[in-house]
Motif scaffolding. Structure first.
Motif: not given
Ligand code: ADP
Ligand code: MG
Length: 414
Positions: A104, A110-111, A113-115, A117-118, A121
């Motif tokens: 990752t 950049a977002s 939140t997206d990072q 989330r990654e 995972r």
């Protein structure tokens, strides 16, 4: 047994290397991979850009982490978003035969939140810029308390950019028992301070400058009046119709201005510097990689470490203050066995810098003249003829060249 197997690399990596077409390890890979595979020692590796450092730490890290586990085990810190993405992609390619591997990228702009989330995972490897990493740690969006391997990539550049405190903060959240691998092109005092502070009797390796040992880059300089600098740049570009080049300026302002002027004058150019939004930077890098633009006008920081093959020319619109930075710049060309030219446009007041650079690169510059209108005309017509492959048209071009030759005969020495 191939040369990579001899270093102790396992099948999953060997297969990926074969897919990539790497034939033999680079020097820094040869020196660091067996070391890092065999023991858990700390490492300080000095090697210029383009010497294959990503694989030097990426291969051993991939082989040593446990992909069955979802815990973050490897952390790679790198100075810029571009590098961060580049390393992430590279590691993904190297690790494509490890099922369950998650790599990752964490970087600003950049977002978050997206990072997050990654990461959640289950990223075994995180590649991050220091600023965003620190931010995510303080917000508890990422847990690096169990990492086993920490890489400081382009350490000199990270410190140049003022990341000392962020790095210190980040490393304070990692366990004491881990291996730290530091990669740097140069070894200024700040880097040895970091090494002393965070590493336990690191093994040190140094790799010769790629430009010196392989002789693939030739160095030229052009002496001009300071006010003619931009005209000189245009002529150099005109005289090389198939140029694919990075043009280095010293300031963000100059970078923006030169790129704007080039575009206005009909050249295929783009700017890359820190004042642009992340989106703009991504876009310009993408167009450059796809060769939609021929000239990338960039600051040293923005272009550091960026790895684009086939760059034919590096143009130093202005020389850097430090001769070492010149080696980073010229290292952008002459990669992967190809030849390249590093051109310097200098005014009288800067010409003495050439000498100090020659001492560092251990090579001599060739002093050349800015091509005149006639030479440019010839080159362009010939390049056109090369592309057309039509005898009739080529014949016309020949005739044309002969006649302008006549025309210019008495006026070339204006
Ligand atoms: P550095 O980090 O030292 O600047 P990179 O790791 O970005 O260098 O590698 C530069 C380029 O060389 C990349 O395109 C990479 O895929 C390629 N490369 C790395 N190792 C090898 C190798 N052993 N053989 C051929 N190409 C390689
Ligand atoms: Mg690198």
């Amino acid at each position: 047994m191939n040369a990579f197997q001899k270093l102790g690399l396992e099948e999953n990596i060997i297969k990926a290397i074969t897919d990539l077409g790497f034939e033999k390890p680079s020097e820094v890979q040869e020196k660091s991979i067996p070391l890092l595979l065999e023991n858990d020692s700390d490492l300080v590796a000095l090697a210029q850009t383009g010497t294959g450092k990503t694989a030097a730490f990426g291969f051993p890290m991939l082989q040593k982490i446990d992909v069955e586990s979802r815990t973050t085990q490897g952390l790679i810190l790198s100075p810029t978003r571009e590098l961060c993405l580049q390393i992430t992609n590279e590691i993904k390619q190297y690790g494509k035969y490890y099922k369950g591997l998650n790599v990752t990228a964490i970087y600003g702009g950049a977002s978050i939140t997206d990072q997050a989330r990654e990461v959640k995972r289950g990223a075994q490897i995180i590649v991050a810029t220091p600023g965003r990493m620190k931010d995510m740690i303080s917000r508890r969006l990422v847990d690096i308390s169990k990492i086993k391997y920490a890489v400081l990539d382009e350490a000199d550049e990270m410190l140049n950019m003022g990341f000392f405190e962020d790095i210190t903060d980040i490393l304070s959240h990692t366990p004491k028992e881990k291996s730290t691998w530091l990669f740097s092109a140069t070894m200024p005092k700040e880097v040895s301070v970091i090494a002393k502070k965070f590493m336990r009797s690191p093994i040190e390796i140094t790799v010769g400058n790629k430009n010196e040992s392989t002789n693939q880059v030739s160095h030229e300089y052009y002496l001009v009046n300071a006010r003619d600098r931009y005209q000189a740049l245009k002529r150099l570009c005109d005289a090389n119709p198939d140029i694919f080049s990075v043009i280095f300026c010293r300031t963000k302002r100059d970078t923006q201005k030169v790129a704007e002027n080039l575009i206005e004058d009909g050249y295929s150019a783009g700017a890359l510097h820190g004042d642009l939004s992340q989106n703009q930077r991504d876009l310009v890098m993408k167009s450059f990689r796809n060769k939609q633009i021929q000239m990338l006008v960039a600051t040293d920081v923005a272009a550091r470490g960026i790895d684009v093959d086939d760059i034919t020319h590096v143009i130093n619109y202005k020389l850097p203050d430090e001769p070492e930075i010149y080696t980073h710049r010229s290292g952008r060309t002459g990669r992967a066995g190809k030849t390249g030219i590093s051109m310097v446009i200098v005014s009288k007041s800067e010409v003495r810098k050439i000498k100090s650079i020659e001492r560092i690169i251990k090579k001599e510059f060739e002093k050349k003249e800015i091509p005149d209108g006639m030479e440019i005309c010839e080159v362009q017509l010939m390049s056109l003829a090369d592309k057309i492959h039509n005898t009739e048209v080529n014949h016309e071009i020949d005739k044309y060249l002969t006649s302008i030759n006549e025309l210019f005969k008495d006026t070339t020495k204006d």
